[in-house]
Design a protein around this motif. Structure first.
Motif, short mmCIF file in Angstrom:
data_model
loop_
_atom_site.label_atom_id
_atom_site.label_comp_id
_atom_site.label_asym_id
_atom_site.label_seq_id
_atom_site.Cartn_x
_atom_site.Cartn_y
_atom_site.Cartn_z
N VAL B 141 6.46 7.09 6.21
CA VAL B 141 5.45 6.27 6.89
C VAL B 141 4.01 6.53 6.44
O VAL B 141 3.25 5.58 6.20
N VAL B 144 3.28 5.08 2.94
CA VAL B 144 3.25 3.61 2.90
C VAL B 144 1.94 3.09 3.50
O VAL B 144 1.28 2.21 2.94
N ARG B 145 1.54 3.69 4.60
CA ARG B 145 0.30 3.26 5.23
C ARG B 145 -0.89 3.51 4.31
O ARG B 145 -1.76 2.65 4.14
N ASP B 148 -1.27 1.05 1.50
CA ASP B 148 -1.91 -0.20 1.93
C ASP B 148 -3.42 -0.03 2.04
O ASP B 148 -4.19 -0.91 1.64
N ARG B 149 -3.86 1.11 2.53
CA ARG B 149 -5.30 1.41 2.61
C ARG B 149 -5.93 1.38 1.22
O ARG B 149 -6.99 0.81 1.00
N LEU B 151 -4.88 -0.13 -1.40
CA LEU B 151 -4.92 -1.50 -1.94
C LEU B 151 -6.16 -2.23 -1.43
O LEU B 151 -6.79 -2.99 -2.17
N GLY B 152 -6.50 -1.97 -0.17
CA GLY B 152 -7.71 -2.59 0.39
C GLY B 152 -8.95 -2.13 -0.35
O GLY B 152 -9.87 -2.92 -0.60
N MET B 187 15.97 6.48 5.80
CA MET B 187 14.84 6.33 4.87
C MET B 187 14.56 4.85 4.65
O MET B 187 15.49 4.04 4.57
N LEU B 188 13.28 4.52 4.59
CA LEU B 188 12.89 3.14 4.30
C LEU B 188 13.51 2.70 2.96
O LEU B 188 13.50 3.47 2.01
N ASP B 192 12.33 -2.77 2.17
CA ASP B 192 11.38 -2.57 3.28
C ASP B 192 9.99 -2.27 2.74
O ASP B 192 8.99 -2.84 3.20
N GLU B 195 8.29 -5.19 1.06
CA GLU B 195 7.85 -6.16 2.08
C GLU B 195 6.58 -5.68 2.79
O GLU B 195 5.64 -6.44 3.01
N LEU B 196 6.55 -4.39 3.12
CA LEU B 196 5.40 -3.84 3.85
C LEU B 196 4.14 -3.81 2.98
O LEU B 196 3.06 -4.20 3.42
N VAL B 197 4.29 -3.32 1.77
CA VAL B 197 3.11 -3.14 0.91
C VAL B 197 2.69 -4.46 0.27
O VAL B 197 1.50 -4.71 0.04
N GLY B 198 3.67 -5.31 -0.01
CA GLY B 198 3.34 -6.67 -0.44
C GLY B 198 2.81 -6.82 -1.86
O GLY B 198 2.06 -7.75 -2.13
#
Lengths: 85, 263
Positions: B141, B144-145, B148-149, B151-152, B187-188, B192, B195-198
């Motif tokens: 988790v 993955v989070r 995403d940060r 990527l922003g 495990m993810l 998954d 899809e989450l990270v895109g």
């Protein structure tokens, strides 16, 4: 899945839980990123003033939405016209 | 090579990826951006050959030829080590830009930037001039989070973003993947995470004992042609260069009868 775990009480998959929790935090993070649109409320007010010059509408009758659709961002401006008198 | 979170395999990946590009005949340099916490030299096995470093180069205390370490195993592979003693503020955007221009002028086809963890200046310096970004992510988790940060940050603070150019091309690389744990629901899965990270998937590196052995020996794991992680990194390089290569090592090895009965 083994035979023994088949008889055990089935617990929800922890990976599924992880995915659900991540969906929430990532959606939130992405929402914050769009703060580059912090001009939206001001723009909404100005648009409302322009429309009011021609049509009598209330604040609630002009709505601005920003939506993400795949690679596109859609800025939607919705004006509800008053009923005919 | 970026991730936000530490310990996910950025340096291992940078070393393997740069080595893989050079193995395919591309003149490649891999730069350690982790000023103060130099480690790429250890993973590449050239720690005893470091004389000058990235900061010396940025500050004009040494030239490119003096600073670059030529790999002894693979032709066309060079390492630019980070400074161990200097303050990380010694890296300036202009200085890094000059070094990158010099490397391009020296006919380097690929410049692999090994980012430090975090989202502070070092990480931002590593991604600022990037044309493409590989986001290294563990099936976990916090990783993955953080991906995403990151990527922003790439989407808003890279040079391409600032200048309004075509955005940095983003690739997802999943490391330390354990298919058996995925099929157990602990495990993810690849799907998954994608899809989450895109962003587009560049590859999946399976959890492998040989990654630790490789770093112990200072050998990029991609040089281990028999190991699944080494093979997966070769696939990653091939895909990056535009080849169509199917994913490997993402399905659990079927359990034997006893294991199936008794878990």
């Amino acid at each position: 899945m083994s035979l023994i775990s088949y008889f055990r009480e089935t617990k929800p998959s922890s990976a599924k839980l992880a995915k659900e929790r991540l969906q929430v935090v990532i959606a939130h993070q992405r929402g914050e990123r769009n703060s580059r649109y912090e001009f939206l409320p001001a723009m909404q007010r100005e648009v409302l003033e322009v429309i009011r010059k021609y049509i009598p509408v209330d604040q609630e009758q002009v709505q601005v939405h920003l939506e993400q659709e795949g690679d596109y961002e859609v800025l939607e401006l919705n004006v509800t016209l008053p009923d005919k008198p | 090579m970026t991730s936000g979170k530490g310990g996910v395999g950025k340096t291992t990946t940078s070393a393997a990826f740069a080595t893989g590009l050079a193995l395919r005949g591309h003149k490649t340099v891999v730069i350690d951006f982790d000023v103060g916490l130099r480690n790429l030299d250890l993973i590449m096995g050239c720690e005893r050959r470091v004389v000058y470093d990235f900061i010396n180069l940025v500050q004009g205390e040494a030239n490119l030829n003096q600073t670059l370490i030529k790999d002894r195993r693979v032709e066309g592979l060079y390492i630019l080590p980070a400074s161990q003693t200097r303050d990380k503020d010694a890296l300036t955007r202009e200085g890094v830009g000059q070094v990158i221009d010099e490397l391009k002028a020296a006919d380097f086809e690929y410049i692999v930037c090994d980012s430090p963890a975090g989202i502070e200046s070092g990480a931002q310096m590593a991604m600022y001039y990037a044309d493409e970004a590989v986001v290294v992510t563990n099936p976990e988790v916090s990783s993955v989070r953080d991906s995403d940060r990151m990527l922003g940050i790439i989407a808003s603070k890279s040079r391409r973003a600032e200048q309004g150019d075509e955005p940095v091309k983003e690739h997802l690389l999943i490391t330390r993947y354990a298919p058996a744990r995925v099929s157990d629901g602990d495990m993810l899965s690849v799907d998954d995470i994608v899809e989450l990270v895109g962003i587009g998937l560049l590859g999946v590196i399976p959890e492998s004992e040989s990654v630790l052995q490789a770093s112990n020996a200072g050998q990029p794991v991609i040089l281990d042609e028999k190991d699944p992680a080494g093979q997966a990194y070769s696939d990653v390089v091939a895909r990056f260069l535009g080849e169509q290569v199917p994913l490997r090592f993402v399905e659990a090895v079927p359990k034997g009868l006893l294991k199936r009965l008794f878990g």
